[in-house]
Design a protein around this motif. Structure first.
Motif, short mmCIF file in Angstrom:
data_model
loop_
_atom_site.label_atom_id
_atom_site.label_comp_id
_atom_site.label_asym_id
_atom_site.label_seq_id
_atom_site.Cartn_x
_atom_site.Cartn_y
_atom_site.Cartn_z
N ILE A 1 0.82 -1.21 0.00
CA ILE A 1 0.00 0.00 0.00
C ILE A 1 0.85 1.27 0.00
O ILE A 1 0.34 2.36 -0.25
CB ILE A 1 -0.95 0.03 1.21
CG1 ILE A 1 -0.15 0.02 2.51
CG2 ILE A 1 -1.94 -1.12 1.15
CD1 ILE A 1 -1.00 0.20 3.74
N ARG A 2 2.15 1.14 0.26
CA ARG A 2 3.05 2.30 0.22
C ARG A 2 3.46 2.65 -1.20
O ARG A 2 4.04 3.70 -1.44
CB ARG A 2 4.31 2.02 1.05
CG ARG A 2 4.05 1.72 2.51
CD ARG A 2 5.33 1.23 3.16
NE ARG A 2 5.80 -0.01 2.55
CZ ARG A 2 7.04 -0.47 2.67
NH1 ARG A 2 7.94 0.22 3.37
NH2 ARG A 2 7.39 -1.61 2.10
N ARG A 3 3.19 1.77 -2.12
CA ARG A 3 3.66 1.95 -3.50
C ARG A 3 2.73 2.88 -4.26
O ARG A 3 1.51 2.67 -4.31
CB ARG A 3 3.71 0.59 -4.18
CG ARG A 3 4.34 0.61 -5.56
CD ARG A 3 4.49 -0.82 -6.06
NE ARG A 3 5.07 -0.85 -7.40
CZ ARG A 3 5.37 -1.97 -8.04
NH1 ARG A 3 5.16 -3.13 -7.46
NH2 ARG A 3 5.88 -1.93 -9.26
N ASN A 4 3.30 3.89 -4.89
CA ASN A 4 2.52 4.86 -5.66
C ASN A 4 2.69 4.62 -7.16
O ASN A 4 3.74 4.20 -7.62
CB ASN A 4 2.97 6.28 -5.33
CG ASN A 4 2.69 6.65 -3.90
OD1 ASN A 4 1.65 6.31 -3.35
ND2 ASN A 4 3.63 7.34 -3.26
N GLY A 5 1.63 4.87 -7.90
CA GLY A 5 1.71 4.80 -9.35
C GLY A 5 1.77 3.40 -9.91
O GLY A 5 2.22 3.20 -11.04
N PHE A 6 1.29 2.39 -9.15
CA PHE A 6 1.29 1.02 -9.67
C PHE A 6 0.28 0.90 -10.81
O PHE A 6 -0.87 1.29 -10.68
CB PHE A 6 0.96 0.03 -8.56
CG PHE A 6 0.81 -1.39 -9.05
CD1 PHE A 6 1.93 -2.12 -9.41
CD2 PHE A 6 -0.44 -1.97 -9.17
CE1 PHE A 6 1.80 -3.42 -9.87
CE2 PHE A 6 -0.58 -3.26 -9.63
CZ PHE A 6 0.55 -3.99 -9.97
N MET A 7 0.72 0.33 -11.91
CA MET A 7 -0.14 0.16 -13.08
C MET A 7 -0.40 -1.32 -13.32
O MET A 7 0.49 -2.14 -13.16
CB MET A 7 0.52 0.77 -14.33
CG MET A 7 0.86 2.25 -14.20
SD MET A 7 -0.60 3.28 -14.03
CE MET A 7 -1.29 3.10 -15.68
N GLY A 8 -1.62 -1.64 -13.73
CA GLY A 8 -1.94 -3.02 -14.05
C GLY A 8 -2.75 -3.70 -12.98
O GLY A 8 -3.10 -3.11 -11.95
N SER A 9 -3.06 -4.95 -13.20
CA SER A 9 -3.87 -5.75 -12.28
C SER A 9 -2.98 -6.59 -11.38
O SER A 9 -2.25 -7.47 -11.86
CB SER A 9 -4.82 -6.66 -13.07
OG SER A 9 -5.40 -7.63 -12.24
N ALA A 10 -3.03 -6.34 -10.09
CA ALA A 10 -2.23 -7.13 -9.15
C ALA A 10 -2.65 -8.59 -9.19
O ALA A 10 -1.81 -9.48 -9.08
CB ALA A 10 -2.39 -6.57 -7.74
N ALA A 11 -3.96 -8.83 -9.35
CA ALA A 11 -4.45 -10.21 -9.39
C ALA A 11 -3.83 -10.98 -10.54
O ALA A 11 -3.37 -12.12 -10.37
CB ALA A 11 -5.98 -10.21 -9.51
N MET A 12 -3.80 -10.38 -11.72
CA MET A 12 -3.23 -11.07 -12.88
C MET A 12 -1.72 -11.26 -12.74
O MET A 12 -1.18 -12.31 -13.10
CB MET A 12 -3.54 -10.28 -14.15
CG MET A 12 -4.99 -10.35 -14.58
SD MET A 12 -5.59 -12.06 -14.81
CE MET A 12 -4.49 -12.65 -16.10
#
Length: 264
Positions: free
Chosen positions: A152-163
């Motif tokens: 949750i500290r990570r900013n600007g994550f792109m894409g689906s974590a589930a995939m």
């Protein structure tokens, strides 16, 4: 611990781990069934396990974190992201869910097809030390991916974590099926062992994943992306005295997968 015992979300999370692990094992082991002669289809099994995990992370990630794996839960415990009590309850739910899923699969599959029910076995020529090392590396990359994509500290994550998590599991299967049958998950390995009453070399599928998960947690939390917590705060979380920092942010987030590291 007391606040968790009295918390309905906690018990929903425990049930989610049981139910989702049951589905994971049912479908995952189902992909290993041999409906026609010949070797296991590595592509089918690898993609199958990855896709079903991605679907379940999306489905219950916001409820329990969708660990579905004692090695993942143990890693989050070492990272002081859940209490010892929750860790024990999650692991118990995962093991029971896995056995339930394997039992249902056993009951609906013809005896001529079910074989050893996807039991993890070492490839001929692979020694116990080699197999354990492979399981360590398979689980290390998997847990490291989970920690990185759900932080949750990570900013600007792109894409689906589930995939992405599903892809990580698929990568492990592409490699590990040839060596150990690819455990990466003690619950997944435990279930067919119980149903077939075959625990030969079973310890490999506990020791390897637990060590791999532990290394990943320590690497991520103390070297790659240090989590600034004092010893007293970590001990308080482990004892269940108060939830991790994500607990209070639950209501403000709209992406359920980003809640994977909530009060676990």
């Amino acid at each position: 611990m007391m606040w968790e015992l009295k918390s309905m979300p906690f018990w929903r999370a425990v049930f989610a781990e049981f139910f989702a692990t049951m589905l994971f094992v049912f479908f995952g082991l189902g992909f290993t069934m041999r409906w026609s002669p010949g070797p296991v289809n590595v592509l089918l099994v690898s993609l199958g396990f990855g896709f079903v995990l991605a679907a379940l992370v999306q489905a219950v990630g916001h409820v329990s974190g969708a660990h579905l794996n004692p090695a993942v839960t143990f890693a989050f415990l070492l990272g002081a992201q859940l209490s010892m009590f929750r860790c024990v309850m999650y692991m118990a739910a995962q093991l029971l869910g896995a056995v339930a899923g394997a039992a249902v699969l056993y009951g609906v599959t013809p005896p001529s097809v079910r074989g050893n029910l996807g039991l993890n076995t070492l490839h001929a020529g692979v020694g116990l030390g080699q197999a354990t090392a492979v399981e360590i590396f398979l689980t290390l990359q998997f847990v490291l991916c989970i920690f990185a994509t759900t932080d949750i500290r990570r900013n600007g994550f792109m894409g689906s974590a589930a995939m992405i998590i599903g892809f990580s599991l698929t990568v492990g299967h592409f490699f590990g099926l040839y060596y150990t049958g690819c455990g990466m998950n003690p619950a997944r390995s435990f279930a067919p062992a119980v149903l077939t009453r075959n625990f030969g070399n079973h310890w490999v599928y506990w020791v390897g994943p637990l060590i791999g998960g532990a290394i990943a947690a320590l690497l991520y939390d103390f070297i790659l992306f240090p989590r600034m917590r004092g010893l007293s705060e970590r001990l308080a979380i482990l004892k269940g005295a108060h939830p991790p920092e994500a607990e209070g942010q639950q209501e403000s987030r709209s992406d359920p997968i980003e809640l994977k590291t909530q009060a676990l």
